[in-house]
Motif scaffolding. Sequence first.
Motif, PDB file in Angstrom:
ATOM      1  N   ASN A  96      11.441  -5.444 -28.835  1.00  0.00           N
ATOM      2  CA  ASN A  96      12.764  -4.885 -28.782  1.00  0.00           C
ATOM      3  C   ASN A  96      13.135  -4.065 -27.619  1.00  0.00           C
ATOM      4  O   ASN A  96      14.005  -3.779 -26.755  1.00  0.00           O
ATOM      5  CB  ASN A  96      12.983  -3.856 -29.845  1.00  0.00           C
ATOM      6  N   ALA A  97      11.837  -3.433 -27.014  1.00  0.00           N
ATOM      7  CA  ALA A  97      11.843  -2.775 -25.856  1.00  0.00           C
ATOM      8  C   ALA A  97      12.299  -3.510 -24.450  1.00  0.00           C
ATOM      9  O   ALA A  97      12.517  -3.072 -23.404  1.00  0.00           O
ATOM     10  CB  ALA A  97      10.668  -1.761 -25.632  1.00  0.00           C
ATOM     11  N   PRO A 123      16.474  -4.280 -23.106  1.00  0.00           N
ATOM     12  CA  PRO A 123      17.279  -3.718 -21.955  1.00  0.00           C
ATOM     13  C   PRO A 123      17.018  -4.170 -20.738  1.00  0.00           C
ATOM     14  O   PRO A 123      17.706  -4.362 -19.918  1.00  0.00           O
ATOM     15  CB  PRO A 123      17.293  -2.310 -22.207  1.00  0.00           C
ATOM     16  N   ASN A 181      15.114   5.602 -22.958  1.00  0.00           N
ATOM     17  CA  ASN A 181      16.029   5.202 -23.901  1.00  0.00           C
ATOM     18  C   ASN A 181      16.577   3.574 -23.255  1.00  0.00           C
ATOM     19  O   ASN A 181      16.198   3.195 -22.276  1.00  0.00           O
ATOM     20  CB  ASN A 181      17.486   6.030 -23.628  1.00  0.00           C
ATOM     21  N   TRP A 182      17.654   3.103 -23.922  1.00  0.00           N
ATOM     22  CA  TRP A 182      18.234   1.893 -23.463  1.00  0.00           C
ATOM     23  C   TRP A 182      18.382   1.732 -21.934  1.00  0.00           C
ATOM     24  O   TRP A 182      18.117   0.892 -21.528  1.00  0.00           O
ATOM     25  CB  TRP A 182      19.421   1.606 -24.317  1.00  0.00           C
ATOM     26  N   TRP A 183      19.136   2.592 -21.514  1.00  0.00           N
ATOM     27  CA  TRP A 183      19.687   2.870 -20.181  1.00  0.00           C
ATOM     28  C   TRP A 183      18.417   2.663 -19.235  1.00  0.00           C
ATOM     29  O   TRP A 183      18.461   1.993 -18.216  1.00  0.00           O
ATOM     30  CB  TRP A 183      20.531   3.883 -19.918  1.00  0.00           C
ATOM     31  N   PHE A 214      17.195  -0.726 -19.147  1.00  0.00           N
ATOM     32  CA  PHE A 214      18.158  -1.619 -18.211  1.00  0.00           C
ATOM     33  C   PHE A 214      18.048  -1.164 -16.691  1.00  0.00           C
ATOM     34  O   PHE A 214      18.000  -2.196 -16.024  1.00  0.00           O
ATOM     35  CB  PHE A 214      19.646  -1.055 -18.683  1.00  0.00           C
TER      36      PHE A 214
END
Length: 205
Positions: free
Chosen positions: A37-38, A41, A108-110, A113
Amino acid sequence: MTFESGLTFFIAIFLFGITPGPGILALLARGMSQGGNACVPMAVGMSLSDVCYMLAAVFGLSALATHWGEVFVVIRILGAAYLLYLGYKLWTSSPTLDETDVPRLRGNWWKGFLQGFLISASNPKVILFYIAFLPTFMDITRLSGSDIVIAAGLNLSALLLGVVPVGYLAGRVRRYLRSAKAVKRLNRSAGGLMIGAGGYLALRG
């Protein structure tokens, strides 16, 4: 753009996306250390960065790679240094069997990303690939707005279809670990991959 050229373009980009390089190495390292899952992003960031380079090639911005060469060198070195730092953090991290306690590196997601975007953006030679690659499938001097949107969509979807499973496959490795010693070996393997990605990017020149 015809259906045949679009399909061929999609397949070629898919194969390009899974070709071993700093991005794939970084995804493998992230998947092994933090789970599949990581990687999502990071994969999205990498793919969008490639699409930006494709659009730059379409709109004739290849001159940036020539006239702003020094800037690209700095970006590449910074990206390589960042990957080396992440690799070091993985190599020295304490082993844990609890996936919810994975790093300090998770963020975090960002953050994921931006890491992915930086990895691809640090490799300005990608734009040269697209400059040589795109004319094989389409006449970029006669592309309409809708053709460009379709090409960008095919590019993004092909890259994601290729790189996201790589992260998930790497993430499955961690599920079978049953000892702190095994986790430590995995963290060091992931750290080595990340360091290798940084070294690969730094030495490509």
